[in-house]
Design a protein around this motif. Structure first.
Motif, PDB file in Angstrom:
ATOM      1  N   HIS A 270       0.461  -1.115   0.247  1.00 47.36           N
ATOM      2  CA  HIS A 270       0.108   0.036   0.060  1.00 47.36           C
ATOM      3  C   HIS A 270       0.882   1.325   0.182  1.00 47.36           C
ATOM      4  N   PRO A 271       1.637   1.665   0.889  1.00 49.58           N
ATOM      5  CA  PRO A 271       2.292   2.590   1.164  1.00 49.58           C
ATOM      6  C   PRO A 271       3.575   2.793  -0.248  1.00 49.58           C
ATOM      7  N   PRO A 272       4.083   2.209  -1.168  1.00 48.00           N
ATOM      8  CA  PRO A 272       5.050   2.212  -2.249  1.00 48.00           C
ATOM      9  C   PRO A 272       4.118   2.292  -3.289  1.00 48.00           C
ATOM     10  N   LEU A 273       2.472   2.118  -3.261  1.00 44.41           N
ATOM     11  CA  LEU A 273       1.923   2.085  -4.550  1.00 44.41           C
ATOM     12  C   LEU A 273       1.228   3.091  -3.884  1.00 44.41           C
ATOM     13  N   VAL A 274       0.712   3.635  -3.345  1.00 46.96           N
ATOM     14  CA  VAL A 274      -0.179   5.357  -2.879  1.00 46.96           C
ATOM     15  C   VAL A 274       1.171   6.301  -3.069  1.00 46.96           C
ATOM     16  N   ARG A 275       2.414   6.107  -2.972  1.00 41.26           N
ATOM     17  CA  ARG A 275       2.989   7.180  -3.300  1.00 41.26           C
ATOM     18  C   ARG A 275       3.357   7.521  -4.737  1.00 41.26           C
ATOM     19  N   LEU A 276       3.431   6.410  -5.231  1.00 38.83           N
ATOM     20  CA  LEU A 276       3.763   6.037  -7.057  1.00 38.83           C
ATOM     21  C   LEU A 276       2.027   6.746  -7.817  1.00 38.83           C
ATOM     22  N   ILE A 277       1.305   6.510  -6.895  1.00 39.45           N
ATOM     23  CA  ILE A 277      -0.229   7.161  -7.180  1.00 39.45           C
ATOM     24  C   ILE A 277       0.094   8.211  -7.475  1.00 39.45           C
ATOM     25  N   LEU A 278       0.163   8.837  -6.170  1.00 43.29           N
ATOM     26  CA  LEU A 278       0.048  10.357  -6.377  1.00 43.29           C
ATOM     27  C   LEU A 278       0.768  11.598  -6.608  1.00 43.29           C
ATOM     28  N   GLN A 279       2.210  11.160  -6.581  1.00 42.70           N
ATOM     29  CA  GLN A 279       3.711  11.226  -7.491  1.00 42.70           C
ATOM     30  C   GLN A 279       3.183  11.283  -9.155  1.00 42.70           C
ATOM     31  N   ARG A 280       2.410   9.815  -9.684  1.00 41.34           N
ATOM     32  CA  ARG A 280       1.752  10.569 -11.130  1.00 41.34           C
ATOM     33  C   ARG A 280       1.240  11.524 -11.274  1.00 41.34           C
ATOM     34  N   GLU A 281      -0.149  11.266 -10.501  1.00 40.23           N
ATOM     35  CA  GLU A 281      -1.460  12.298 -10.668  1.00 40.23           C
ATOM     36  C   GLU A 281      -0.582  13.649 -10.122  1.00 40.23           C
ATOM     37  N   HIS A 282       0.040  13.816  -9.487  1.00 41.67           N
ATOM     38  CA  HIS A 282       1.077  14.900  -9.406  1.00 41.67           C
ATOM     39  C   HIS A 282       1.646  15.353 -10.429  1.00 41.67           C
ATOM     40  N   ARG A 283       1.771  14.266 -11.386  1.00 47.31           N
ATOM     41  CA  ARG A 283       2.616  15.328 -12.261  1.00 47.31           C
ATOM     42  C   ARG A 283       2.079  14.725 -13.879  1.00 47.31           C
ATOM     43  N   ARG A 284       0.794  14.635 -14.009  1.00 47.13           N
ATOM     44  CA  ARG A 284       0.023  14.826 -14.814  1.00 47.13           C
ATOM     45  C   ARG A 284      -0.851  16.389 -15.390  1.00 47.13           C
ATOM     46  N   LEU A 285      -1.537  16.185 -13.516  1.00 44.02           N
ATOM     47  CA  LEU A 285      -1.597  17.474 -13.326  1.00 44.02           C
ATOM     48  C   LEU A 285      -0.748  19.032 -13.984  1.00 44.02           C
ATOM     49  N   ALA A 286       0.111  18.343 -13.117  1.00 39.49           N
ATOM     50  CA  ALA A 286       0.766  19.781 -14.299  1.00 39.49           C
ATOM     51  C   ALA A 286       1.349  19.476 -15.739  1.00 39.49           C
ATOM     52  N   TYR A 287       1.866  18.324 -16.095  1.00 34.41           N
ATOM     53  CA  TYR A 287       2.103  18.974 -17.663  1.00 34.41           C
ATOM     54  C   TYR A 287       0.591  19.201 -17.662  1.00 34.41           C
ATOM     55  N   ALA A 288      -0.517  19.424 -17.304  1.00 31.32           N
ATOM     56  CA  ALA A 288      -2.166  19.598 -17.772  1.00 31.32           C
ATOM     57  C   ALA A 288      -2.623  21.233 -17.900  1.00 31.32           C
ATOM     58  N   THR A 289      -1.767  21.604 -16.955  1.00 33.08           N
ATOM     59  CA  THR A 289      -2.150  23.242 -16.021  1.00 33.08           C
ATOM     60  C   THR A 289      -1.269  23.848 -17.488  1.00 33.08           C
ATOM     61  N   PRO A 290      -2.516  24.928 -17.564  1.00 29.15           N
ATOM     62  CA  PRO A 290      -2.278  25.812 -18.922  1.00 29.15           C
ATOM     63  C   PRO A 290      -0.578  26.748 -18.524  1.00 29.15           C
ATOM     64  N   PRO A 291      -0.035  26.598 -19.528  1.00 30.71           N
ATOM     65  CA  PRO A 291       1.467  27.419 -19.573  1.00 30.71           C
ATOM     66  C   PRO A 291       1.368  29.145 -18.940  1.00 30.71           C
ATOM     67  N   ALA A 292       2.198  29.646 -17.990  1.00 35.48           N
ATOM     68  CA  ALA A 292       2.450  30.740 -17.438  1.00 35.48           C
ATOM     69  C   ALA A 292       2.377  31.468 -18.037  1.00 35.48           C
ATOM     70  N   GLY A 293       2.524  31.823 -18.781  1.00 39.36           N
ATOM     71  CA  GLY A 293       2.793  32.888 -20.584  1.00 39.36           C
ATOM     72  C   GLY A 293       0.636  32.995 -20.604  1.00 39.36           C
ATOM     73  N   VAL A 294       0.311  31.994 -20.286  1.00 39.14           N
ATOM     74  CA  VAL A 294      -1.020  31.750 -20.431  1.00 39.14           C
ATOM     75  C   VAL A 294      -2.261  32.653 -19.484  1.00 39.14           C
ATOM     76  N   ARG A 295      -1.340  31.222 -18.179  1.00 36.75           N
ATOM     77  CA  ARG A 295      -2.019  32.007 -16.773  1.00 36.75           C
ATOM     78  C   ARG A 295      -1.837  33.758 -16.410  1.00 36.75           C
ATOM     79  N   ASN A 296      -1.083  33.527 -16.589  1.00 39.12           N
ATOM     80  CA  ASN A 296      -0.106  35.173 -16.303  1.00 39.12           C
ATOM     81  C   ASN A 296       0.241  36.360 -17.578  1.00 39.12           C
ATOM     82  N   ARG A 297      -0.414  36.187 -18.535  1.00 39.98           N
ATOM     83  CA  ARG A 297      -0.402  36.657 -19.443  1.00 39.98           C
ATOM     84  C   ARG A 297      -0.628  38.272 -19.195  1.00 39.98           C
TER      85      ARG A 297
END
Length: 308
Positions: A270-297
């Protein structure tokens, strides 16, 4: 030991915008509404004060201080001792007419042989990618659109990004996990893993719905609870957002001895699996975030639809 040699790395881009517009964007580096640094895919530039001579900080493990700043035109950062080497990097804006300018980034660092090898192998691909993405954000923020395809992230840069992505750390179940506590007030097992949220990443817990493949059991302003009941145990997991970041907390309640027996091997994975799942979703959402030039243009920039 061989003498250090200076490694130079330069990037330029012609931007179809006035130097004053682009220079104003450069002056917002490290600010809360920084429109240029390519976060959250890459580490944010963080300084101990607003951009000015004497400001100290860096991005990720790269540390530096501001040693020269001509507002609207250039800023220079000198590397701190004990890092990759002795030198600087700087960003310059050069007018080329009323509606055009050249943006340049220069890195010049004296490195020993070991640092040069590390730079060529792992750092340079990331550095080149980040600089080109800064230039992309210049155009997004100044023009309201990117007039070409975004900078490409080469395989080595993506690999380094993946290998050095932040890792979850164990924390107590947050006090804000009220839905979780109400659902299972006397759990037999709990754990919680936390990651900081980078600039621009979603603060709405509903955006984290896909972190685990279980039905939604409750929502609150800062909490999303998922879970499932079975004959042998009840399981709940809450995504909790606070000022520090995101926490994935889990709770389990056993119904009888079979539930306890079932969870003995599960507890190991459970612990290593949950860590991996959270890290992957964290990275996926970071990649899906609009670029700074769009957010703060730039507020006055055109609003034509970007091509990326």
């Amino acid at each position: 030991m061989p003498a250090a040699r200076t490694v130079r790395n330069t990037h330029h881009r012609i931007v179809a915008a006035p130097a004053e517009t682009v220079g104003a964007l450069v002056d917002r580096l490290s600010a809360p509404d920084d429109p240029l640094f390519p976060t959250p895919v890459w580490p944010a530039m963080v300084l101990d004060r607003p951009l000015a001579v004497g400001a100290d900080g860096g991005h990720g493990s790269i540390r530096y201080r501001v040693t020269a700043h001509e507002p609207g035109r250039s800023v220079r950062f000198d590397m701190n001792e004990g890092g990759l080497g002795s030198g600087y990097h700087r960003l310059d804006v050069e007018p080329l007419g009323p509606d055009r300018c050249r943006v340049s980034h220069t890195l010049a660092v004296a490195m020993d042989a070991r640092s040069r090898a590390l730079f060529k192998l792992a750092i340079e691909p990331v550095h080149d990618t980040m600089v080109e993405e800064i230039f992309d954000n210049v155009e997004r923020a100044a023009l309201g659109a990117l007039p070409h395809r975004p900078a490409r992230r080469p395989p080595r840069a993506r690999l380094v990004n993946r290998l050095f992505w932040a890792r979850p750390r164990a924390v107590p179940v947050p006090a804000a996990a009220s839905l979780l506590r109400e659902a299972l007030p006397r759990p037999d097992f709990t754990d919680a893993w936390h990651m900081p949220l980078k600039p621009g990443m979603p603060r709405d817990p509903r955006a984290w719905r896909n972190v685990l493949p279980f039905p939604v059991r409750g929502t609150a302003e800062r909490e999303l609870m998922l879970g499932e009941d079975a004959s042998h145990l009840d399981f709940r997991a809450s995504v909790v957002i606070d000022d520090e970041g995101v926490t994935l907390a889990t709770a389990v309640r056993f119904h009888h001895v079979l539930g306890r027996a079932y969870f003995v091997p599960v507890r190991l994975v459970h612990p290593p699996l949950v860590r991996l799942i959270l890290q992957r979703e964290h990275r996926r959402l970071a990649y899906a975030t609009p670029p700074a030039g769009v957010r703060n243009r730039t507020p006055s920039a055109p609003t034509s639809a970007p091509t990326d």
